[in-house]
Design an enzyme around this catalytic site. Sequence first.
Site, short mmCIF file in Angstrom:
data_model
loop_
_atom_site.label_atom_id
_atom_site.label_comp_id
_atom_site.label_asym_id
_atom_site.label_seq_id
_atom_site.Cartn_x
_atom_site.Cartn_y
_atom_site.Cartn_z
N ASP A 95 0.85 -1.18 0.00
CA ASP A 95 0.00 0.00 0.00
C ASP A 95 0.90 1.24 0.00
OD1 ASP A 95 0.96 -0.18 2.57
OD2 ASP A 95 -0.91 0.35 3.54
N THR B 172 30.57 -34.88 16.69
CA THR B 172 31.56 -33.89 16.23
C THR B 172 31.01 -32.92 15.19
OG1 THR B 172 32.33 -35.47 14.55
CG2 THR B 172 33.46 -35.50 16.68
#
Length: 926
Positions: free
Chosen positions: A333, A749
Amino acid sequence: MKHVESTKIDETAKVTVEELIERFHTQKSGLTQHEADERLKNYGPNTIRQGKRQSEILIFLENFTSLMAILLWVSGIIALFAGMMELGIAIWAVNVINGCFSYWQQHAAQKATDSLKKMLPAYVKVIRDGQAKQIRVEQLVIGDLFQIQAGDSVPADARIFNSSNLAVDESSLTGESVPVEKADGYRHGDGEFAQQNIVFAGTIVTKGTAHAIAVATGMQTEFGRIAQLTETQKKVIYPLQRELNHLTRQLTVIAIMLGVAFFLLAVFFVHYPIAQSFIFALGMIVAFIPEGLLPTVTLSLAQGTQRMAKKHALLKNLNSVETLGETTVICSDKTGTLTQNQMTINHIWLADGDYEVTGTGYVNNGQIQSNGAAVDLTRNRDLNRLLTIAALNNDTEVNEDPTGGQAKILGTPTEAALVILTRKAGIDAKMLQQQFSRLKELPFDSGRKLMTIITKDSKGTPLIETKGALSSELAICDQILVNGTPRPLTAGDRRQIEQVNAQYAKQGLRTLAFSYREVGASDPLNQTAIDAYTIETAEKHMVFVGLVMMADPPRPEIFAAVKNCQRAKIRIIMVTGDSPITAKSIAVRIGITSDKARVISGDELDQMSDADLRRAVSGEVIFARVAPEHKFRIVSMCQANGEIVASTGDGVNDAPALKRADIGIAMGLTGTDVAKDAADMILTDDNFASIVSAIEEGRTVYSNLQKFLLYILNSNVPEAAPSVIFLVTRGLVPLPLTVMQILTVDLGTDLLPALGLGIEKAEPGIMDQPPRPQNSHLLSHAIIWKAFGLYGLTASIISTGAYFFMNYLNGWPKIPLASSGVAYAEATTIALGAIVFCQIAAAMNCRTQTSSVFSIGLFSNHRIWLGIGVEIGLIACLMYQPFLQEIFNTGPLNVVAWGFLFCIPLPLFLFEEGRKWLVRRIKHVR
């Protein structure tokens, strides 16, 4: 109780007040309290019913039922069947922690959203039993007579039956920034909600007073009707959800195919026992599933929402972050989003020429200039006269915010612009109003489009001062002010004034004309009573003074934001309730479209087929004078063209489109409750530029998810390679890596560095790329090639080589390869360590796609370096802690083996930096 019902608005506007009172079974003394209580009991409170929210339990459970989450639940079950209870519990724990974290993020966002809701007034003055009383707005019923005045929010749709100088800001319904004049009589203006004698729930009274009769309350109001329309729209599935589901299916199919293949090879090629082969295959399936994907996705999205919150963008759903990154079209808008929603005068026209007014918004900064130099008001009597009229013929107050926020106005934006104009000129309006005491006001009405006041100076001379529409002013003027002296207004003067007006109108500027008349000794009104000053007697034989030109200026930062969108190949379509001329002038000025853009009005849109509209939205187009259903349809047709649509808005009229869009963006400062409920994101500063920052975050999140995928998938190849070697050699080469060691990489890991990649900052040039195609996927061909071909194959060769290297140090090939004992444990440990150290290089290499890691800072991502430190510490614990050695079949490594491991990352990192440099060079040459 007599039955009453709300009626169609236009029909209600046309009937007489007496008919309306009879229809709603009320009277001019208002409802009785007893009747009001009965109606409240039968028709319910005057509230906008919120859409039914899911129970908190269902919302909580949804975070554990995505396709990826289900896959992890199944993976945990498989691990338990395979006899790996610790693994199963670990996988489930990851799922539970991720789901709880995701729910907490959504709950926090919803609480912040709820705190922004402040739309309807708390109280309203009604007439009941002939007495004025104050009630809570929820208790207002159909047929109630109530009062409104400047500053009030209208509590219900109502018919005006007595008003004075009333103006209402209907931008929450129409998007039109200029307040609408209201009066008792029926007149229908342009577009929806244009009945002169009707006020609508949720709109704001900017000036004047009125008495009105409520004709619709709650969900029966226009406000409620649009809210209902919004409720009926189902929210589309977020693109990231679709993509994660697609990725989950891909990985599931690959994992199961690999599991089946390994099972068949183990049984028929290696002649493993079926039970042992099944457990072996299950371990491979679990190992291939990226257990860290959901936590990484959630963390990446959460980090994105936190960074965006600092940039004034509040996300209600984590998935909205990534959706922004895919956006191809923004349906925006105009008022308050692209513009400041502060009318500003920027030009003045007098008979002696044009004047420029500097400064924007409702702040005093600025001045009136002629040819770049400040104007001396003491020497310019024409300008002084115009500013005097602007100061006196004005009922508005402007209070600037000392903290730099938006100024508060009590009155109309147009008059507020005049107040600021006089301040820029150094005029003290209050002192001027003391010198010229106001005797009478002839209020503005939409018929004659003029407002006139009669004042008296210190000498007692009456002065008539008028402001209004140019056509109305010219009709009452027969003189023009030139260099401080009135002279006859010629036909040539009229043509020149109209040409000036037309010229500025093409630029989208609104004009306001000024005139005056001194009531001298020869004037028929001289020495008459003040009651003799009427519209017919006062508004004639006026002296035309000049014009002021004003507009709602673009936000200063909007120009750069629009350029950034264009760089990123994102189109902006303006969808506004404002006039076509104003809409196009703003769109062209800020660079959204060229002057060749097509402007489509709401009426024209009604006549267009879906096919025509789809063609229109694919090109340069602006939509003006649109209704709520129009915005919804525009968004829908953009989506039908394959666009990912973000839609902005603040009013009730925007809500259906906000909910329909892939991502709805509501204004936090000026937005209505309905708009905020429908939206996925709320801008706490109502600033379009914040959307561009959010889009960059969204693209970064998606890019980081791909980096994460590349990182975790490339370790799957070296994890699978030992099993392939074992199967191909029919068991002659013992498994270089056990299932528990494989899972050590996946859930141990790899996890922290992977999470570090999930929060990597934007790679340089991310906003210079177009939105990703919708047919592209997280697991792209490039990632598959890198993960399984380049990175994965390299890590497989290195880890397999490490296995044989350790066996060599232990006497192979003079002695057979060990399948148990210390020598075997050391060989599998160095193979595991080699994968981990290859992953250290991969963590650094995955931080960028084509840019050099040095361009974003080698040490800028502390979480990756922390993750690298933790994984080295973890592998060391597996090597030297006896109870872990038993579980993971690991053993201690000597100095030579550690030296081998530490030599792995640097060459891999430098090699990848060279490859990226070559890719950049090739692109540059092209």
